[in-house]
Scaffold this motif. Structure first.
Motif, PDB file in Angstrom:
ATOM      1  N   ASP A  64      -9.438  -2.517  -3.579  1.00  0.00           N
ATOM      2  CA  ASP A  64      -8.531  -3.667  -3.574  1.00  0.00           C
ATOM      3  C   ASP A  64      -8.358  -4.221  -2.166  1.00  0.00           C
ATOM      4  O   ASP A  64      -8.399  -5.436  -1.949  1.00  0.00           O
ATOM      5  CB  ASP A  64      -7.160  -3.264  -4.121  1.00  0.00           C
ATOM      6  CG  ASP A  64      -7.150  -3.044  -5.625  1.00  0.00           C
ATOM      7  OD1 ASP A  64      -8.109  -3.469  -6.288  1.00  0.00           O
ATOM      8  OD2 ASP A  64      -6.187  -2.441  -6.121  1.00  0.00           O
ATOM      9  N   PHE A  65      -8.130  -3.327  -1.210  1.00  0.00           N
ATOM     10  CA  PHE A  65      -7.898  -3.762   0.166  1.00  0.00           C
ATOM     11  C   PHE A  65      -9.175  -4.341   0.779  1.00  0.00           C
ATOM     12  O   PHE A  65      -9.113  -5.309   1.541  1.00  0.00           O
ATOM     13  CB  PHE A  65      -7.358  -2.598   0.998  1.00  0.00           C
ATOM     14  CG  PHE A  65      -5.929  -2.272   0.675  1.00  0.00           C
ATOM     15  CD1 PHE A  65      -4.903  -2.785   1.449  1.00  0.00           C
ATOM     16  CD2 PHE A  65      -5.606  -1.487  -0.413  1.00  0.00           C
ATOM     17  CE1 PHE A  65      -3.570  -2.516   1.151  1.00  0.00           C
ATOM     18  CE2 PHE A  65      -4.285  -1.211  -0.734  1.00  0.00           C
ATOM     19  CZ  PHE A  65      -3.265  -1.723   0.040  1.00  0.00           C
ATOM     20  N   PHE A  66     -10.315  -3.766   0.444  1.00  0.00           N
ATOM     21  CA  PHE A  66     -11.583  -4.304   0.932  1.00  0.00           C
ATOM     22  C   PHE A  66     -11.840  -5.689   0.341  1.00  0.00           C
ATOM     23  O   PHE A  66     -12.221  -6.620   1.062  1.00  0.00           O
ATOM     24  CB  PHE A  66     -12.730  -3.362   0.568  1.00  0.00           C
ATOM     25  CG  PHE A  66     -14.089  -3.948   0.830  1.00  0.00           C
ATOM     26  CD1 PHE A  66     -14.543  -4.141   2.121  1.00  0.00           C
ATOM     27  CD2 PHE A  66     -14.929  -4.312  -0.221  1.00  0.00           C
ATOM     28  CE1 PHE A  66     -15.795  -4.690   2.374  1.00  0.00           C
ATOM     29  CE2 PHE A  66     -16.177  -4.857   0.015  1.00  0.00           C
ATOM     30  CZ  PHE A  66     -16.610  -5.044   1.313  1.00  0.00           C
ATOM     31  N   ASP A  67     -11.619  -5.842  -0.969  1.00  0.00           N
ATOM     32  CA  ASP A  67     -11.869  -7.135  -1.612  1.00  0.00           C
ATOM     33  C   ASP A  67     -10.972  -8.223  -1.018  1.00  0.00           C
ATOM     34  O   ASP A  67     -11.419  -9.355  -0.799  1.00  0.00           O
ATOM     35  CB  ASP A  67     -11.637  -7.028  -3.119  1.00  0.00           C
ATOM     36  CG  ASP A  67     -12.720  -6.229  -3.820  1.00  0.00           C
ATOM     37  OD1 ASP A  67     -13.804  -6.050  -3.242  1.00  0.00           O
ATOM     38  OD2 ASP A  67     -12.474  -5.768  -4.961  1.00  0.00           O
ATOM     39  N   ALA A  68      -9.710  -7.891  -0.765  1.00  0.00           N
ATOM     40  CA  ALA A  68      -8.805  -8.875  -0.162  1.00  0.00           C
ATOM     41  C   ALA A  68      -9.274  -9.241   1.244  1.00  0.00           C
ATOM     42  O   ALA A  68      -9.319 -10.421   1.622  1.00  0.00           O
ATOM     43  CB  ALA A  68      -7.380  -8.313  -0.122  1.00  0.00           C
TER      44      ALA A  68
ATOM     45  N   ILE B 214       4.603  -0.238  -4.281  1.00  0.00           N
ATOM     46  CA  ILE B 214       5.120  -1.054  -5.375  1.00  0.00           C
ATOM     47  C   ILE B 214       6.381  -1.821  -4.986  1.00  0.00           C
ATOM     48  O   ILE B 214       6.656  -2.892  -5.513  1.00  0.00           O
ATOM     49  CB  ILE B 214       5.392  -0.170  -6.614  1.00  0.00           C
ATOM     50  CG1 ILE B 214       5.723  -1.025  -7.856  1.00  0.00           C
ATOM     51  CG2 ILE B 214       6.490   0.829  -6.341  1.00  0.00           C
ATOM     52  CD1 ILE B 214       4.623  -1.927  -8.300  1.00  0.00           C
ATOM     53  N   SER B 215       7.142  -1.304  -4.011  1.00  0.00           N
ATOM     54  CA  SER B 215       8.364  -1.992  -3.591  1.00  0.00           C
ATOM     55  C   SER B 215       8.076  -3.335  -2.937  1.00  0.00           C
ATOM     56  O   SER B 215       8.976  -4.172  -2.801  1.00  0.00           O
ATOM     57  CB  SER B 215       9.167  -1.107  -2.627  1.00  0.00           C
ATOM     58  OG  SER B 215       8.448  -0.895  -1.428  1.00  0.00           O
ATOM     59  N   GLU B 216       6.818  -3.571  -2.540  1.00  0.00           N
ATOM     60  CA  GLU B 216       6.458  -4.811  -1.852  1.00  0.00           C
ATOM     61  C   GLU B 216       5.933  -5.898  -2.788  1.00  0.00           C
ATOM     62  O   GLU B 216       5.669  -7.012  -2.333  1.00  0.00           O
ATOM     63  CB  GLU B 216       5.359  -4.532  -0.824  1.00  0.00           C
ATOM     64  CG  GLU B 216       5.723  -3.539   0.248  1.00  0.00           C
ATOM     65  CD  GLU B 216       4.517  -3.161   1.099  1.00  0.00           C
ATOM     66  OE1 GLU B 216       4.693  -2.313   1.985  1.00  0.00           O
ATOM     67  OE2 GLU B 216       3.413  -3.691   0.867  1.00  0.00           O
TER      68      GLU B 216
ATOM     69  N   PRO C  65      -2.938  -8.228  -9.209  1.00  0.00           N
ATOM     70  CA  PRO C  65      -1.629  -8.604  -9.749  1.00  0.00           C
ATOM     71  C   PRO C  65      -0.790  -7.377 -10.082  1.00  0.00           C
ATOM     72  O   PRO C  65      -1.318  -6.343 -10.491  1.00  0.00           O
ATOM     73  CB  PRO C  65      -1.978  -9.401 -11.011  1.00  0.00           C
ATOM     74  CG  PRO C  65      -3.322  -8.886 -11.424  1.00  0.00           C
ATOM     75  CD  PRO C  65      -4.038  -8.534 -10.141  1.00  0.00           C
ATOM     76  N   PHE C  66       0.514  -7.475  -9.878  1.00  0.00           N
ATOM     77  CA  PHE C  66       1.439  -6.395 -10.197  1.00  0.00           C
ATOM     78  C   PHE C  66       2.452  -6.881 -11.219  1.00  0.00           C
ATOM     79  O   PHE C  66       2.870  -8.036 -11.185  1.00  0.00           O
ATOM     80  CB  PHE C  66       2.186  -5.927  -8.941  1.00  0.00           C
ATOM     81  CG  PHE C  66       1.443  -4.892  -8.148  1.00  0.00           C
ATOM     82  CD1 PHE C  66       1.850  -3.571  -8.165  1.00  0.00           C
ATOM     83  CD2 PHE C  66       0.325  -5.237  -7.404  1.00  0.00           C
ATOM     84  CE1 PHE C  66       1.163  -2.612  -7.439  1.00  0.00           C
ATOM     85  CE2 PHE C  66      -0.355  -4.286  -6.671  1.00  0.00           C
ATOM     86  CZ  PHE C  66       0.061  -2.968  -6.686  1.00  0.00           C
TER      87      PHE C  66
END
Length: 300
Positions: free
Chosen positions: A24-28, A235-237, A267-268
């Protein structure tokens, strides 16, 4: 002049131990670079701390870092970075992984050196064989100054940074300071934050403060800018506004900073499940799973 301002990339974050998390972090990270560095044809990119999620960088995380930085190198777009609290070196080595990326000619790592309580800024330089540490670099009309992670000592550091920058201003330049810190009224961390009034001491020295550390977007008087993390590390973010800045500087040094969120992000969704009336843990488990399935397959 145009540049991309990002921070808190957190490559290598294994959010809740999910195997998909690092990707996820790499794709972003890569999507941001393709759309808003290469796609916008910026003059340079600044990364204002916490490029990595932890000091010990796994091999696959280094692959992700190299892949994005090499895209920029191939496109001829220089990258300027500072260390955040997550990037710092271990106590038994003089170098962080960002310093290694610098040696591989993938970025310029900036930090003033210290003499007692004074900060000394020297121009970044590379002689082809050994690194000469530098505190600032000129890219076109911009003079970009780095800093270190000062934590609770940021209030002490800002006046010293201000004076050191004043001694190294360049006539006609647009001056940028990269600073990894929380600011009062905007912070999400328990550590003491620098006050807005203390931060404003820097107004006498620079035209743009590029902030990082706080994982949400905010701006102060069209002068200090925090883009937020590019992905959710906790998740808090998930409700926080985060993203990147594409910044255009006019010939009169006017600043037009566009905050952008349109890139690949996971998405969350937060669901509520009441456990009142359940006697068995197996019933709760089945109820939670059914709740998730209903949310996944509900018609839009």
């Amino acid at each position: 002049m145009k540049f991309l301002h990002i921070s808190d990339v957190h490559l290598g974050c294994t959010r809740y131990n999910l195997p998909e998390s690092q990707r996820d972090f790499f794709d972003a990270w890569v999507d941001v670079l393709k759309k808003y560095a290469i796609g916008e044809n910026v003059d340079f990119v600044i990364i204002c701390g916490d490029f990595f999620h932890k000091r010990s960088v796994p091999p696959e995380t280094m692959d992700y870092a190299y892949a994005g930085l090499d895209l920029l190198r191939t496109a001829g777009i220089p990258v300027v970075a500072i260390e955040g609290n997550h990037d710092q070196k271990h106590s038994d080595t003089p170098y962080s992984w960002l310093r290694s990326l610098e040696k591989w000619r993938l970025l310029h790592l900036l930090e003033p050196r210290t003499e007692g309580e004074r900060f000394i800024y020297e121009p970044w330089n590379y002689d082809g064989e050994s690194q000469i540490l530098g505190g600032y670099i000129d890219i076109g009309r911009a003079r970009i100054f780095g800093s270190a992670w000062y934590g609770a000592s940021t209030r002490w550091a800002v006046p010293r940074l201000t004076e050191a920058i004043k001694e190294n201003r360049r006539e006609g330049a647009f001056h940028i300071l990269m600073l990894h810190t929380d600011v009062e009224g905007h912070q999400k961390h328990p550590l003491p934050a620098i006050s807005v009034s203390a931060l404003k001491e820097l107004k006498t020295a620079v035209e743009y403060v590029g902030l990082g550390h706080t994982h949400m977007h905010y701006e102060i008087e069209n002068w200090a800018f925090n883009p937020g993390s590019i992905e959710v590390t906790n998740i808090s973010e998930f409700r926080e506004t985060r993203g990147v800045f594409v910044v255009e500087i006019g010939d009169d040094n006017s600043v037009n900073a566009r905050h952008i969120q349109d890139y690949h992000q996971r998405p969350f969704e937060r669901l509520t499940f009441k456990v009142d009336g359940y006697a068995e843990t197996s019933e709760i488990t089945n109820g939670v799973l059914n709740k998730v399935r209903s949310a996944l397959y509900a018609p839009e």
